[in-house]
Design a protein around this motif. Structure first.
Motif, mmCIF file in Angstrom:
data_model
loop_
_atom_site.group_PDB
_atom_site.id
_atom_site.type_symbol
_atom_site.label_atom_id
_atom_site.label_comp_id
_atom_site.label_asym_id
_atom_site.label_seq_id
_atom_site.Cartn_x
_atom_site.Cartn_y
_atom_site.Cartn_z
ATOM 1 N N VAL A 1 6.411 -3.449 6.041
ATOM 2 C CA VAL A 1 6.101 -2.452 7.051
ATOM 3 C C VAL A 1 6.650 -2.841 8.425
ATOM 4 N N VAL A 2 7.126 -4.093 8.590
ATOM 5 C CA VAL A 2 7.771 -4.491 9.846
ATOM 6 C C VAL A 2 9.284 -4.605 9.695
ATOM 7 N N ALA B 1 1.376 5.810 9.287
ATOM 8 C CA ALA B 1 0.126 5.921 8.545
ATOM 9 C C ALA B 1 -0.761 4.709 8.784
ATOM 10 N N LEU B 2 -0.159 3.530 8.877
ATOM 11 C CA LEU B 2 -0.940 2.325 9.130
ATOM 12 C C LEU B 2 -1.563 2.371 10.521
ATOM 13 N N ALA B 3 -0.787 2.811 11.518
ATOM 14 C CA ALA B 3 -1.322 2.933 12.875
ATOM 15 C C ALA B 3 -2.446 3.966 12.926
ATOM 16 N N THR C 1 0.800 -1.220 0.000
ATOM 17 C CA THR C 1 0.000 0.000 0.000
ATOM 18 C C THR C 1 0.833 1.270 0.000
ATOM 19 N N GLY C 2 2.126 1.153 0.312
ATOM 20 C CA GLY C 2 2.970 2.336 0.407
ATOM 21 C C GLY C 2 2.824 3.080 1.719
ATOM 22 N N GLN C 3 1.991 2.589 2.630
ATOM 23 C CA GLN C 3 1.847 3.226 3.942
ATOM 24 C C GLN C 3 3.094 2.985 4.777
ATOM 25 N N ALA D 1 -8.242 5.583 13.228
ATOM 26 C CA ALA D 1 -9.349 6.271 12.565
ATOM 27 C C ALA D 1 -10.511 5.317 12.290
ATOM 28 N N SER D 2 -10.201 4.074 11.965
ATOM 29 C CA SER D 2 -11.233 3.102 11.628
ATOM 30 C C SER D 2 -11.922 2.525 12.854
ATOM 31 N N THR D 3 -11.154 2.304 13.935
ATOM 32 C CA THR D 3 -11.682 1.579 15.090
ATOM 33 C C THR D 3 -11.920 2.450 16.317
ATOM 34 N N GLY D 4 -11.266 3.613 16.360
ATOM 35 C CA GLY D 4 -11.337 4.438 17.558
ATOM 36 C C GLY D 4 -10.455 3.945 18.681
ATOM 37 N N ARG D 5 -9.622 2.925 18.392
ATOM 38 C CA ARG D 5 -8.764 2.351 19.426
ATOM 39 C C ARG D 5 -7.302 2.734 19.219
ATOM 40 N N GLN D 6 -6.538 2.631 20.292
ATOM 41 C CA GLN D 6 -5.105 2.904 20.254
ATOM 42 C C GLN D 6 -4.396 1.827 19.435
#
Length: 446
Positions: A391-392, A336-338, A330-332, A343-348
Motif C-alpha cells: 500500500v506504500v 480506502a485505508l485512509a 487486505t486489498g484496500q 471512520a474508526s477514529t474520527g481523525r484526519q
C-alpha cells in the motif's frame, strides 16, 4: 485469550527498568538470547517460542506512542487492531499450517534508550519470532541494533535509509545479517525540496534547522547531506549548527537567517521544536518565501498547533489517500485505508498509516516463504530477497541502493486551509514520482 488481547491492544507493561537494562546488556554482549543462554539466565524461556510455545506467530512492534515523536505513532493502534482482525480471519500459512498471529506492542516513549530496552525485553521475554519497528532513527536504530546483536529478524520503516544504515556504523557494501529497512533516502527528499524551491523566485539561500539527533546529523552532514547536494543545484545553506532537541529559544538561529537573508527555510526538527521556532520567527519578523520542513510538518496536529501560521508550509509526502497503491493483504487501496482510519477514529488521515500497515504486509510475506515460524535465518533470507507490491508502493530488497534497504517514493506537499478540516496536505511536486498525482502548485509564503 485475555493475555493475547491485552498484548494486542498494546497495554502489556514492561519488566522493571533494572531488569530491562540487564537484558539490554546481555543483548549487546553478542547474541546470548539467540543462542539460548538467556533462557537459563532469566528463568526457563524457550529459545524462540517464549513461554507461550510455538503455536502462535508472535510479532513485536515498537514505535513512539508518547513523547515528542508521538504523532508518528498516532495511527499504530488503529493499524494493529485492524490487522489483528484480518489475521484472525486469515491466519498466516507457514509450511502448510495455519498460524494465528499475536502482535505485542511496546511504546519507545520517543527515547532511544527506552526503545533498546523494550526491544531487549521483547526478544528475551516475549518469545517473538519477528520484530517490526517504525518512526525515526531514534527508535528504529536502537531496536535494529538489539535485533542484530540477538539474531532476531527485524524490519524497520519511516526512517531514511542513510541515518538507519550509516548511522548504525555501516560502510558501503556492509550487509546486516538480521535487520532490514524500507523508506526513501536523502537523495530523494533533496530532489523533492529542490523542485519545490525552484518554483518560487528566491535568492537561493536556505536557512537550516538541524537538531543534534541522528536525522539532523545525517541531513546536515557537509559531505553526504543536504549542503553538497543542494550546492550542485545552485543553492547555499546557512547552517547555525546543530541544536539540542527541546530548545526553547531560537533567537540565535533566527538572527543568523535574517542577517544572511535566508529566503528558504529547511530542516528536520521534532514537532514541538518547530512550533517554538516558527512562533518566535513570526514574533521577530523572519518570514522566508518558502519553507520545506521534514518530520515536524508531517502531521495535521502539528500544523493545527500553529494556527494561521501553518498556511503554505511545505513538507515531504511519503503516503497519502491519493497514492496509487494497494495492500497485498487486505486489498484496500490507499484511499480506502485512509477512510477506514477516519471512520474508526474520527481523525484526519496521517502519513504513517500506510507504512505501519505495510510492515505487516512484509511480515506476512516473509512468514509465508519459510517452513517453520521459528526459522529465524529463513525469515531473514526471505526478507533479503523479497519483492512485494504494498500500500506504500513496490518494495524490492534486491535492488538496493545498499544491502538490507528497499526504497519507497516521496513527493512534496504544502498545507492549505481545508474545507472539512483545519488544514489539508496538498501534493504540489511529483517530478520524482509522476505516477503520484498532484492537486496544486507551489505557493510562496509571501
Amino acid at each position: 485469550m485475555a493475555e493475547t488481547q491485552r498484548r494486542l491492544s498494546g497495554i502489556t507493561g514492561g519488566v522493571p527498568l533494572d531488569r530491562r537494562r540487564f537484558l539490554r546488556v546481555l543483548g549487546s554482549a553478542g547474541g546470548l538470547a539467540a543462542a539460548g543462554g538467556l533462557a537459563s539466565a532469566c528463568g526457563g524461556l524457550q529459545e524462540s517460542g517464549g513461554s507461550g510455545g510455538a503455536d502462535v506467530i508472535r510479532i513485536g512492534y515498537v514505535s513512539p506512542e508518547t513523547g515528542p515523536l508521538a504523532p508518528f505513532g498516532e495511527a499504530d493502534q488503529f493499524v494493529i487492531t485492524a490487522i489483528g482482525e484480518y489475521f484472525a480471519q486469515n491466519p498466516i500459512q507457514v509450511g502448510g499450517t495455519s498460524y494465528p498471529v499475536e502482535i505485542i506492542k511496546r511504546d519507545s516513549q520517543s527515547d532511544s534508550n527506552r526503545a533498546a530496552d523494550v526491544a531487549a525485553d521483547l526478544i528475551g521475554n516475549a518469545g517473538i519470532h519477528l520484530m517490526l519497528v517504525s518512526s525515526t532513527p531514534d527508535t528504529s536504530n536502537p531496536v535494529s541494533d538489539q535485533c542484530e546483536a540477538n539474531g532476531m529478524p527485524c524490519v524497520s520503516t519511516v526512517t531514511p535509509w542513510q541515518p538507519w544504515y550509516f548511522g548504525r556504523g555501516a560502510t558501503e557494501g556492509t550487509r546486516f545479517n538480521w535487520t532490514f529497512n524500507f523508506f526513501w533516502g536523502l537523495e530523494d527528499v533533496e530532489a523533492v525540496f529542490a523542485d519545490m524551491w525552484d518554483q518560487v523566485p528566491t535568492n537561493k539561500t536556505a536557512g537550516a534547522l538541524w537538531p543534534n539527533d541522528p536525522d539532523g546529523l545525517a541531513w546536515g552532514n557537509p559531505q553526504t547531506g543536504f549542503p553538497p547536494a543542494q550546492a550542485q543545484r545552485g543553492y547555499s545553506i546557512v547552517d547555525p549548527g546543530n541544536y539540542p532537541n527541546g530548545t526553547q529559544d531560537f533567537s540565535a538561529q533566527i538572527a543568523q537567517f535574517q542577517a544572511e537573508n535566508a529566503e528558504i527555510l529547511l530542516g528536520v526538527p521534532i514537532p514541538p521544536d518547530f512550533t517554538t521556532f516558527w512562533r518566535q520567527a513570526a514574533q521577530q519578523g523572519y518570514q522566508p518565501r518558502i519553507a520545506t520542513v521534514a518530520k515536524a510538518l508531517l502531521f495535521p496536529s502539528s500544523v493545527e498547533a500553529l494556527g494561521d501560521l501553518g498556511v503554505n508550509l511545505g513538507t515531504e509526502v511519503w503516503w497519502s489517500p491519493t497514492h496509487p497503491f494497494t495492500s497485498s493483504l487486505t486489498g484496500q487501496n490507499a484511499g480506502a485505508l485512509a477512510d477506514a482510519y477516519t471512520a474508526s477514529t474520527g481523525r484526519q488521515w496521517t502519513q504513517p498509516i500506510g507504512f505501519a500497515h505495510a510492515l505487516f504486509e512484509v511480515a506476512a510475506a516473509a512468514f509465508s516463504s519459510v517452513e517453520a515460524i521459528d526459522d529465524r535465518e529463513g525469515l531473514a533470507q526471505a526478507i533479503s530477497q523479497l519483492r512485494l507490491d504494498t500500500v506504500v508502493g513496490p518494495l524490492d530488497w534486491t535492488a538496493g541502493p545498499v544491502p538490507n534497504v528497499a526504497k519507497t517514493p516521496v513527493v512534496g506537499g504544502q498545507w492549505r486551509t481545508g474545507t472539512d478540516t483545519p488544514y489539508d496536505l496538498v501534493i504540489v511536486s511529483n517530478t520524482q514520482n509522476p505516477n503520484i498525482p498532484t492537486a496544486g502548485t507551489v505557493e510562496p509564503l509571501r
